[in-house]
Scaffold this motif. Structure first.
Motif, PDB file in Angstrom:
ATOM      1  N   SER A  79       0.894  -1.325  -0.119  1.00 39.85           N
ATOM      2  CA  SER A  79      -0.191  -0.026   0.107  1.00 39.85           C
ATOM      3  C   SER A  79       0.792   1.457   0.178  1.00 39.85           C
ATOM      4  CB  SER A  79      -0.773   0.054   1.179  1.00 39.85           C
ATOM      5  OG  SER A  79      -0.054   0.457   2.606  1.00 39.85           O
ATOM      6  N   SER A  80       0.290   2.283  -0.312  1.00 40.11           N
ATOM      7  CA  SER A  80       0.867   3.538  -0.091  1.00 40.11           C
ATOM      8  C   SER A  80       1.236   4.205   1.425  1.00 40.11           C
ATOM      9  CB  SER A  80      -0.193   4.641  -0.711  1.00 40.11           C
ATOM     10  OG  SER A  80      -1.153   4.696   0.004  1.00 40.11           O
ATOM     11  N   ALA A  81       0.555   3.177   2.226  1.00 38.90           N
ATOM     12  CA  ALA A  81       1.027   3.712   3.742  1.00 38.90           C
ATOM     13  C   ALA A  81       2.061   2.573   4.176  1.00 38.90           C
ATOM     14  CB  ALA A  81      -0.414   3.478   4.473  1.00 38.90           C
ATOM     15  N   SER A  82       2.509   1.690   3.091  1.00 39.43           N
ATOM     16  CA  SER A  82       3.796   0.987   3.639  1.00 39.43           C
ATOM     17  C   SER A  82       5.058   1.821   3.956  1.00 39.43           C
ATOM     18  CB  SER A  82       4.100  -0.018   2.461  1.00 39.43           C
ATOM     19  OG  SER A  82       4.673   0.396   1.323  1.00 39.43           O
ATOM     20  N   PRO A  83       5.946   1.010   4.310  1.00 45.22           N
ATOM     21  CA  PRO A  83       7.276   1.740   4.636  1.00 45.22           C
ATOM     22  C   PRO A  83       7.732   2.692   3.375  1.00 45.22           C
ATOM     23  CG  PRO A  83       7.286  -0.119   5.835  1.00 45.22           C
ATOM     24  CD  PRO A  83       6.167  -0.162   5.035  1.00 45.22           C
ATOM     25  N   VAL A  84       7.938   2.051   2.444  1.00 46.79           N
ATOM     26  CA  VAL A  84       8.339   2.760   1.134  1.00 46.79           C
ATOM     27  C   VAL A  84       7.395   3.616   0.481  1.00 46.79           C
ATOM     28  CG1 VAL A  84       9.096   1.886  -1.290  1.00 46.79           C
ATOM     29  CG2 VAL A  84       9.875   0.546   0.462  1.00 46.79           C
ATOM     30  N   GLY A  85       6.140   3.229   0.940  1.00 42.78           N
ATOM     31  CA  GLY A  85       4.907   4.339   0.420  1.00 42.78           C
ATOM     32  C   GLY A  85       5.210   5.446   1.284  1.00 42.78           C
ATOM     33  N   GLU A  86       5.420   5.349   2.583  1.00 44.54           N
ATOM     34  CA  GLU A  86       5.475   6.517   3.362  1.00 44.54           C
ATOM     35  C   GLU A  86       6.733   7.467   2.909  1.00 44.54           C
ATOM     36  OE1 GLU A  86       5.782   5.658   7.395  1.00 44.54           O
ATOM     37  OE2 GLU A  86       4.405   4.377   7.528  1.00 44.54           O
ATOM     38  N   ILE A  87       7.809   6.633   2.612  1.00 44.59           N
ATOM     39  CA  ILE A  87       8.705   7.597   2.065  1.00 44.59           C
ATOM     40  C   ILE A  87       8.818   8.105   0.596  1.00 44.59           C
ATOM     41  CG2 ILE A  87      11.289   7.297   1.362  1.00 44.59           C
ATOM     42  CD1 ILE A  87      11.678   5.145   3.390  1.00 44.59           C
ATOM     43  N   LEU A  88       7.838   7.433  -0.019  1.00 42.28           N
ATOM     44  CA  LEU A  88       7.451   8.161  -1.341  1.00 42.28           C
ATOM     45  C   LEU A  88       6.666   9.277  -1.386  1.00 42.28           C
ATOM     46  CD1 LEU A  88       7.011   4.786  -3.638  1.00 42.28           C
ATOM     47  CD2 LEU A  88       8.995   6.674  -3.893  1.00 42.28           C
ATOM     48  N   THR A  89       5.727   9.076  -0.345  1.00 37.85           N
ATOM     49  CA  THR A  89       4.906  10.253   0.172  1.00 37.85           C
ATOM     50  C   THR A  89       5.396  11.421   0.490  1.00 37.85           C
ATOM     51  OG1 THR A  89       2.833   8.826   0.658  1.00 37.85           O
ATOM     52  CG2 THR A  89       2.917  10.953   1.379  1.00 37.85           C
ATOM     53  N   GLN A  90       6.594  11.207   1.391  1.00 37.90           N
ATOM     54  CA  GLN A  90       7.318  12.609   1.947  1.00 37.90           C
ATOM     55  C   GLN A  90       8.181  13.026   0.665  1.00 37.90           C
ATOM     56  OE1 GLN A  90       9.618  10.539   4.935  1.00 37.90           O
ATOM     57  NE2 GLN A  90       8.080  11.103   6.458  1.00 37.90           N
ATOM     58  N   LEU A  91       8.380  12.263  -0.400  1.00 37.22           N
ATOM     59  CA  LEU A  91       9.119  12.770  -1.483  1.00 37.22           C
ATOM     60  C   LEU A  91       8.412  13.434  -2.320  1.00 37.22           C
ATOM     61  CD1 LEU A  91      11.581  10.022  -2.294  1.00 37.22           C
ATOM     62  CD2 LEU A  91      12.264  12.067  -1.274  1.00 37.22           C
ATOM     63  N   GLY A  92       6.994  13.509  -2.122  1.00 37.19           N
ATOM     64  CA  GLY A  92       5.967  13.976  -3.108  1.00 37.19           C
ATOM     65  C   GLY A  92       5.490  13.195  -4.094  1.00 37.19           C
ATOM     66  N   ALA A  93       5.753  12.074  -4.228  1.00 40.65           N
ATOM     67  CA  ALA A  93       5.250  11.050  -5.296  1.00 40.65           C
ATOM     68  C   ALA A  93       3.958  10.607  -5.221  1.00 40.65           C
ATOM     69  CB  ALA A  93       6.146   9.708  -5.287  1.00 40.65           C
ATOM     70  N   GLY A  94       3.096  10.387  -6.344  1.00 45.70           N
ATOM     71  CA  GLY A  94       1.810   9.985  -6.478  1.00 45.70           C
ATOM     72  C   GLY A  94       1.909   8.361  -6.390  1.00 45.70           C
ATOM     73  N   PHE A  95       0.878   7.767  -6.402  1.00 46.26           N
ATOM     74  CA  PHE A  95       0.583   6.518  -6.447  1.00 46.26           C
ATOM     75  C   PHE A  95      -0.422   5.841  -7.787  1.00 46.26           C
ATOM     76  CE2 PHE A  95       2.009   7.128  -2.386  1.00 46.26           C
ATOM     77  CZ  PHE A  95       3.239   6.207  -2.114  1.00 46.26           C
ATOM     78  N   ALA A  96       0.117   4.587  -8.292  1.00 45.34           N
ATOM     79  CA  ALA A  96      -0.644   4.046  -9.325  1.00 45.34           C
ATOM     80  C   ALA A  96      -1.850   3.317  -8.475  1.00 45.34           C
ATOM     81  CB  ALA A  96       0.163   3.345 -10.095  1.00 45.34           C
ATOM     82  N   SER A  97      -2.730   2.778  -9.675  1.00 47.26           N
ATOM     83  CA  SER A  97      -4.071   2.223  -8.870  1.00 47.26           C
ATOM     84  C   SER A  97      -3.657   0.838  -7.897  1.00 47.26           C
ATOM     85  CB  SER A  97      -5.018   1.742  -9.861  1.00 47.26           C
ATOM     86  OG  SER A  97      -4.270   0.852 -10.920  1.00 47.26           O
ATOM     87  N   ALA A  98      -2.634   0.115  -8.440  1.00 46.40           N
ATOM     88  CA  ALA A  98      -2.266  -1.063  -7.687  1.00 46.40           C
ATOM     89  C   ALA A  98      -2.182  -0.914  -6.223  1.00 46.40           C
ATOM     90  CB  ALA A  98      -1.415  -1.958  -8.094  1.00 46.40           C
ATOM     91  N   SER A  99      -1.034   0.017  -5.814  1.00 44.63           N
ATOM     92  CA  SER A  99      -0.828   0.291  -4.526  1.00 44.63           C
ATOM     93  C   SER A  99      -1.796   1.218  -3.955  1.00 44.63           C
ATOM     94  CB  SER A  99       0.741   1.221  -4.293  1.00 44.63           C
ATOM     95  OG  SER A  99       1.627   0.256  -4.431  1.00 44.63           O
ATOM     96  N   ALA A 100      -2.532   2.290  -4.455  1.00 43.15           N
ATOM     97  CA  ALA A 100      -3.482   3.020  -4.066  1.00 43.15           C
ATOM     98  C   ALA A 100      -4.769   2.234  -3.724  1.00 43.15           C
ATOM     99  CB  ALA A 100      -4.050   4.063  -4.999  1.00 43.15           C
ATOM    100  N   SER A 101      -4.885   1.277  -4.318  1.00 44.73           N
ATOM    101  CA  SER A 101      -6.311   0.127  -3.867  1.00 44.73           C
ATOM    102  C   SER A 101      -5.932  -0.906  -2.628  1.00 44.73           C
ATOM    103  CB  SER A 101      -6.690  -0.629  -4.860  1.00 44.73           C
ATOM    104  OG  SER A 101      -5.596  -1.536  -5.375  1.00 44.73           O
ATOM    105  N   VAL A 102      -4.877  -0.774  -2.211  1.00 50.40           N
ATOM    106  CA  VAL A 102      -4.453  -1.596  -1.003  1.00 50.40           C
ATOM    107  C   VAL A 102      -4.608  -0.852   0.185  1.00 50.40           C
ATOM    108  CG1 VAL A 102      -2.572  -3.221   0.117  1.00 50.40           C
ATOM    109  CG2 VAL A 102      -2.729  -3.028  -2.284  1.00 50.40           C
ATOM    110  N   GLY A 103      -5.292  -1.467   1.275  1.00 48.41           N
ATOM    111  CA  GLY A 103      -5.573  -1.023   2.516  1.00 48.41           C
ATOM    112  C   GLY A 103      -4.460  -0.425   3.165  1.00 48.41           C
TER     113      GLY A 103
END
Length: 344
Positions: free
Chosen positions: A235-259
């Motif tokens: 998910s976008s809230a996974s550890p790597v997802g958190e770091i990508l969010t801090q970098l300002g990245a957006g997410f594609a549908s696969a990761s965005a759809s995971v709880g």
């Protein structure tokens, strides 16, 4: 670091007595076994007596820390630390400490920056298989770890050896909780503050250079799965997802759809789920090779036709499961290197 704990290794069954062996020999064997058991019990009892008052030594100063198992008194300046989980181990290295014992997560999974220090320490666990006698022999004044289920079950035995401080573990735990707790346990909050600043500076520097590109891009986070024939989408809230969010990245549908805090296990054949990702982040071994069978996904024609694959925007990192600030900076480094070297 390993993605999942290894199963416990069963203890070998005792060898049966040899038929017809002389009675004296059997007596000696039984006596040896009794003496060995008594010796181990004495070690544990001796260690346990110092663990009970949290001193780890008659004249050592102590302080109280909050842990997953309540308040524990720990040495003010621990000198012989055993770490039974990779996340606390790596934070100890970040904080300038050298534990005398660490978990055996497998050299392949140890990020390169930690490998020499990890190799130098005694190995005291392999997943859920914990060598209590070896830990006791190291005479630790503090044991640290993460309260994952198999370590939580071992807490009482470990705390009989030395003061034991575990950081809490929940499905929605953030990676920053583990270095924060480790620094508290070992009284290195000043060093932690310096690491946090360094990490914040790295995030800011990459955003300054690549912020527009990150904001316009969509990322999916994937790993080779431990379910036969499947890979995992994070998910976008996974550890790597958190770091990508801090970098300002957006997410594609696969990761965005995971709880939040979850992963989705899908067939390797479902490459179509990644169709709208501009970038894919995946887990590598410390030699750069794909980890956990994700290579099976990469070999499929459906994957090779994906926009991210055709554009060479598949980003590997050995820091995929960060538990320390330098792990997290390693993720930032991998993302920055990919953006810098991007084609087209």
């Amino acid at each position: 670091m390993t993605a999942v704990p290894s199963p416990a290794t069963p203890s070998p069954a005792p060898s049966p007595a040899v038929p017809g062996a002389p009675a004296a020999r059997r007596v000696r064997r039984r006596l040896s076994a009794v003496l060995a058991a008594a010796a181990l019990a004495a070690v544990l009892t001796a260690c346990g007596s110092s663990a009970a008052d949290g001193t780890g030594g008659k004249d050592s100063a102590t302080r109280a820390v909050t842990t997953a198992h309540g308040t524990v008194r720990v040495p003010d300046r621990p000198l012989r630390i055993v770490s039974v989980h990779s996340w606390t181990t790596e934070s100890l290295f970040d904080l300038g400490l050298k534990p005398v014992g660490v978990e055996n997560s497998g050299a392949t999974y140890v990020p390169p920056r930690y490998l020499p220090s990890w190799k130098a320490a005694a190995k005291v666990t392999t997943g859920a298989d914990i060598d209590y006698e070896k830990i006791a022999a190291l005479k630790p004044d503090l044991i640290v770890g993460v309260d994952v289920p198999y370590l939580s079950k071992a807490y009482q035995k470990l705390s009989a050896i030395a003061p034991t401080a575990f950081t809490s573990f929940r499905d929605n735990s953030t990676w920053t909780e583990f270095p924060e707790a480790t620094a508290r346990f070992v009284n290195r909050t000043t060093q932690l503050a310096a690491l946090k600043k360094e990490y914040g500076d790295r995030i800011a520097a990459v955003r300054k250079t690549y912020g527009a590109k990150l904001a316009a891009s969509h990322w999916d986070v994937i790993q080779g799965g431990f379910d036969t024939g499947n890979y995992w989408i994070y998910s976008s809230a996974s550890p790597v997802g958190e770091i990508l969010t801090q970098l300002g990245a957006g997410f594609a549908s696969a990761s965005a759809s995971v709880g939040k805090g979850a992963t989705k296990s899908v067939s390797y054949e479902r490459t179509d789920l990644l169709h709208d990702a501009d970038h894919l982040v995946y887990y590598t071994n410390n030699d750069g090779s794909p980890a956990n069978d994700i290579g099976k996904l990469f070999a499929l024609d459906g994957f090779k036709r994906l926009p991210a694959a055709r554009g060479h925007r598949v980003v590997g990192t050995p820091d995929f499961l960060p538990g320390s600030y330098r792990d997290a900076m390693g993720v930032v480094d991998s993302v920055e290197a990919a953006l810098r070297g991007e084609r087209g």
